[in-house]
Design a protein around this motif. Sequence first.
Motif, PDB file in Angstrom:
ATOM      1  N   ASN A  47      54.506  41.227  18.785  1.00  0.00           N
ATOM      2  CA  ASN A  47      53.444  41.281  17.767  1.00  0.00           C
ATOM      3  C   ASN A  47      53.907  41.868  16.447  1.00  0.00           C
ATOM      4  O   ASN A  47      53.262  41.683  15.422  1.00  0.00           O
ATOM      5  N   SER A  48      55.047  42.573  16.480  1.00  0.00           N
ATOM      6  CA  SER A  48      55.517  43.208  15.240  1.00  0.00           C
ATOM      7  C   SER A  48      56.070  42.200  14.231  1.00  0.00           C
ATOM      8  O   SER A  48      56.274  42.538  13.075  1.00  0.00           O
ATOM      9  N   LEU A  49      56.318  40.981  14.688  1.00  0.00           N
ATOM     10  CA  LEU A  49      56.887  39.971  13.771  1.00  0.00           C
ATOM     11  C   LEU A  49      55.803  39.026  13.243  1.00  0.00           C
ATOM     12  O   LEU A  49      54.812  38.763  13.908  1.00  0.00           O
ATOM     13  N   VAL A  50      56.061  38.531  12.018  1.00  0.00           N
ATOM     14  CA  VAL A  50      55.095  37.634  11.374  1.00  0.00           C
ATOM     15  C   VAL A  50      55.470  36.178  11.665  1.00  0.00           C
ATOM     16  O   VAL A  50      56.631  35.802  11.540  1.00  0.00           O
ATOM     17  N   TRP A  51      54.511  35.405  12.074  1.00  0.00           N
ATOM     18  CA  TRP A  51      54.698  33.941  12.193  1.00  0.00           C
ATOM     19  C   TRP A  51      53.688  33.287  11.273  1.00  0.00           C
ATOM     20  O   TRP A  51      52.537  33.715  11.273  1.00  0.00           O
ATOM     21  N   PRO A  52      53.954  32.335  10.458  1.00  0.00           N
ATOM     22  CA  PRO A  52      55.206  31.564  10.358  1.00  0.00           C
ATOM     23  C   PRO A  52      56.346  32.325   9.691  1.00  0.00           C
ATOM     24  O   PRO A  52      56.103  33.349   9.023  1.00  0.00           O
ATOM     25  N   LYS A 106      56.133  42.988  10.293  1.00  0.00           N
ATOM     26  CA  LYS A 106      54.810  43.139   9.676  1.00  0.00           C
ATOM     27  C   LYS A 106      54.742  44.370   8.785  1.00  0.00           C
ATOM     28  O   LYS A 106      54.143  44.357   7.718  1.00  0.00           O
ATOM     29  N   ARG A 107      55.400  45.444   9.226  1.00  0.00           N
ATOM     30  CA  ARG A 107      55.290  46.716   8.548  1.00  0.00           C
ATOM     31  C   ARG A 107      56.150  46.746   7.269  1.00  0.00           C
ATOM     32  O   ARG A 107      55.652  47.029   6.182  1.00  0.00           O
ATOM     33  N   TRP A 122      63.453  40.684  10.079  1.00  0.00           N
ATOM     34  CA  TRP A 122      63.763  41.516  11.256  1.00  0.00           C
ATOM     35  C   TRP A 122      64.444  40.671  12.346  1.00  0.00           C
ATOM     36  O   TRP A 122      65.064  41.197  13.237  1.00  0.00           O
ATOM     37  N   LEU A 123      64.295  39.350  12.192  1.00  0.00           N
ATOM     38  CA  LEU A 123      64.892  38.459  13.200  1.00  0.00           C
ATOM     39  C   LEU A 123      65.284  37.123  12.565  1.00  0.00           C
ATOM     40  O   LEU A 123      64.487  36.520  11.845  1.00  0.00           O
TER      41      LEU A 123
END
Lengths: 325, 160
Positions: B60-65, B86-87, B92-93
């Motif tokens: 959940n910490s990552l933003v998609w798209p 997100k933060r 981050w990836l």
Amino acid sequence: MIISTFMCINLFHAIAALLWIAGLRRFMRPFSPLILFDLFRWALIIPPVLILLRLFNRGSEGPHLIRAELWARQFFLSKPLLTWLVLGLLIGTLLIFIFQELIPFIQIMGRKQIPSHAPSARLKAALVRAKAFYREAGILSPRISHLRTHSFPAQERLAALHGLGAPVLVVSDGLVEALDDEELEGVLSHELAHIYLGGNMRMVWIWIARGLQAFNPVSLVLFRELTEAREAACDALAAKLTGKPEVLARALLKFTEDLEATSVTSDDPRTRAGIELRRRAEIHSTQTRYEALTGELTYVRITIWSAPLQWLTALVLGGMLWIVA
Amino acid sequence: MELKRWMRGVTWAFLVGAVLFGADRLLFGPSASAGWNAAVQLADIPEQSGRPVIPPYLPNSLVWPPEEYLYRLPPEPGWWLGLADKRTQEIWLWYGTGARPLPEQMKSLESCFDETTMASCPPGWRIASTQIAGATVYVLTRLQAQETKRIIVGFSLPSS
């Protein structure tokens, strides 16, 4: 995929070189046969060298005229019919190389020494005069100066350089008998021109480069053109040095008469057909050379720029092919 | 006269080049930029670059798209997608094919692929990979090892 890509690169290099040289010959008339020989020589040597350079220098390539990877994918991976057609062409060319060049070459290498005897005084004197032409033009290299000659007992009219490292000029008795002194000088000057152009050793190196591209049909054409260009260059140089192109042409005519008179004797029909084909090709080639010598004046210059010009042609052709694919 | 001959020779060289160039572009279309290109959305990545996969699992910490879409056309096709945290809103990836050289945005992660020494990513980063439909997909991330493993395992799940 990498192999098919390199095959495509090689194919396009050969196509570009052949097209370019054919155009130069036509649009830059009169074109020096010596430069033509150099161009064909480099056109066979440079493509495998460029492939090696590409192998060790992958990833730092700029844009090219031909995107060989895309062509390779189209030829070898997209449509089975096209793939089989291209493969058939490549394998056919490889077989031509094996049967028409490799096997005869091995046979020649394994052939026993021909029985020879000391040259006649007339042949020796003609060779001295032929060497004098090279001395006067300032192109008498030690290899030409030290060249020895032998005669061999045969009625066929033959003269050729024999051997690689220290070649010997072998001349048949039949040829010495058939030609007058001037014609003999012309023929010997032609043979010395072969040494001037690098001799048999250079041809072996070129042939090895050709062998590395044995599958490439355009390289096959380039090599055939090169052998013709080599003879034309030797004719032109001999005509230039002796100053008597008509004499050399007359000598060539005597070769043709001899070839036409020779009958093919063999029990095997396939061998007979093969010999007959080669004989006709030889007659055609000699006639072409005769026409070149009796036609427009040959455009040959021997200057201090001749040697640098050879390297310049290599640089220009190499640079062009590097950009192509 | 001599100059004319040379001019004809040079013109012919250009003509030969133009014919080869024309045949190539006619058959395979215009040349794309040799390097990495940026796209705005997933659909903008050309098919020739390879089809980017969508990870079935993401923390959940990552933003998609994704924040970044990068692709490279044949002869060396490839793609990379960059996902932001997100933060921090920083990438981050990264995941994608390993076609090198890497895009400019990933230059600092080049050492992760170093095959001559032990692979050593910059501090905080790790690398993992998996096979998807015969192609290797790499994941370069600052996430914990456990999360990275989940993403990798997620790739092998049958797509719905």
